[in-house]
Design an enzyme around this catalytic site. Sequence first.
Site, PDB file in Angstrom:
ATOM      1  N   ASP A  97     -21.949 -55.486 -13.731  1.00  0.00           N
ATOM      2  CA  ASP A  97     -20.357 -56.368 -14.148  1.00  0.00           C
ATOM      3  C   ASP A  97     -19.524 -56.692 -13.169  1.00  0.00           C
ATOM      4  O   ASP A  97     -19.664 -56.490 -12.363  1.00  0.00           O
ATOM      5  CB  ASP A  97     -19.490 -54.821 -14.471  1.00  0.00           C
ATOM      6  CG  ASP A  97     -20.541 -54.140 -15.614  1.00  0.00           C
ATOM      7  OD1 ASP A  97     -21.071 -55.244 -16.781  1.00  0.00           O
ATOM      8  OD2 ASP A  97     -20.428 -53.215 -16.224  1.00  0.00           O
TER       9      ASP A  97
HETATM   10  N1  URA Z   1     -24.490 -50.416 -15.802  1.00  0.00           N
HETATM   11  C1  URA Z   1     -23.213 -51.345 -15.648  1.00  0.00           C
HETATM   12  O1  URA Z   1     -22.512 -50.190 -16.960  1.00  0.00           O
HETATM   13  N2  URA Z   1     -22.820 -52.234 -15.360  1.00  0.00           N
HETATM   14  C2  URA Z   1     -23.262 -52.768 -14.401  1.00  0.00           C
HETATM   15  O2  URA Z   1     -22.865 -53.088 -13.800  1.00  0.00           O
HETATM   16  C3  URA Z   1     -24.407 -52.397 -14.206  1.00  0.00           C
HETATM   17  C4  URA Z   1     -25.182 -51.093 -14.999  1.00  0.00           C
END
Ligand code: URA
Length: 243
Positions: free
Chosen positions: A101
Amino acid sequence: MRLDKFICKSTELTRTEAKKVLKSGEVRVNGEVAKNAAMQVHENNTITIDGQVLIARGSRYYILHKVVDSICSNIDEVYPSVLNFIEVDKAFDLHIAGRLDADTTGLVLITDDGRWSHNVISPKKQCQKTYRVWLRNEINDEKLADLVTKFEHGLQLQGEDSLTRPAILMRVEKEDLVDEMSYRSEVLLTITEGKYHQVKRMFAAVGNRVVALHREQIGRITLGDLAPGEWRALTAVEIAQFL
Ligand code: URA
């Protein structure tokens, strides 16, 4: 691979330029004029442009220490793509093997080898990804034991057909956290799949909230001393584990 991709891999041409050359009729595959960009070609085909034989470059493999406010996408959107950090020719021909993310930091693998990234990403391959997770709510001993069991058995996340695969949870022991901190506990979570926002949704499903997230390890590959924003080519040994 597609003929236009092969041309890009073996020349300085972009995908659009490769398509133009194809249209012009200058490209031949095993002596026959080839104009179809989507035609599948193999390494043992002889591919020429204007009589010159093309030799495809080997695949490329990198590791990046992702910073916040960058995105794992092949285009810049609200934030710049992580590919801007990889200072190599045609960086935007590469792709990300397992997205993070925008607000997640840490280890990102980047390549142009689709089969290799499939081996990293596919849940069937059981490649372990370890995250350091900072959580809003405290996890005491009793809660920890309960969570370890739940994560091991699998959680039902909203909108998913199947339980999450067995995950390993470990608490990081800290001195008493001061009140001003936005988090009350720190854990390491190892998972072998990558559902949408998986880590955040797993903790939401057990009544907690992720306040910060950082990926530390994929398979046996770690960030080592790469500083935030830095990148390097993977070593042959690192590459080999997903071939
Ligand atoms: N899980 C998440 O919620 N976000 C990420 O960036 C990676 C794994």
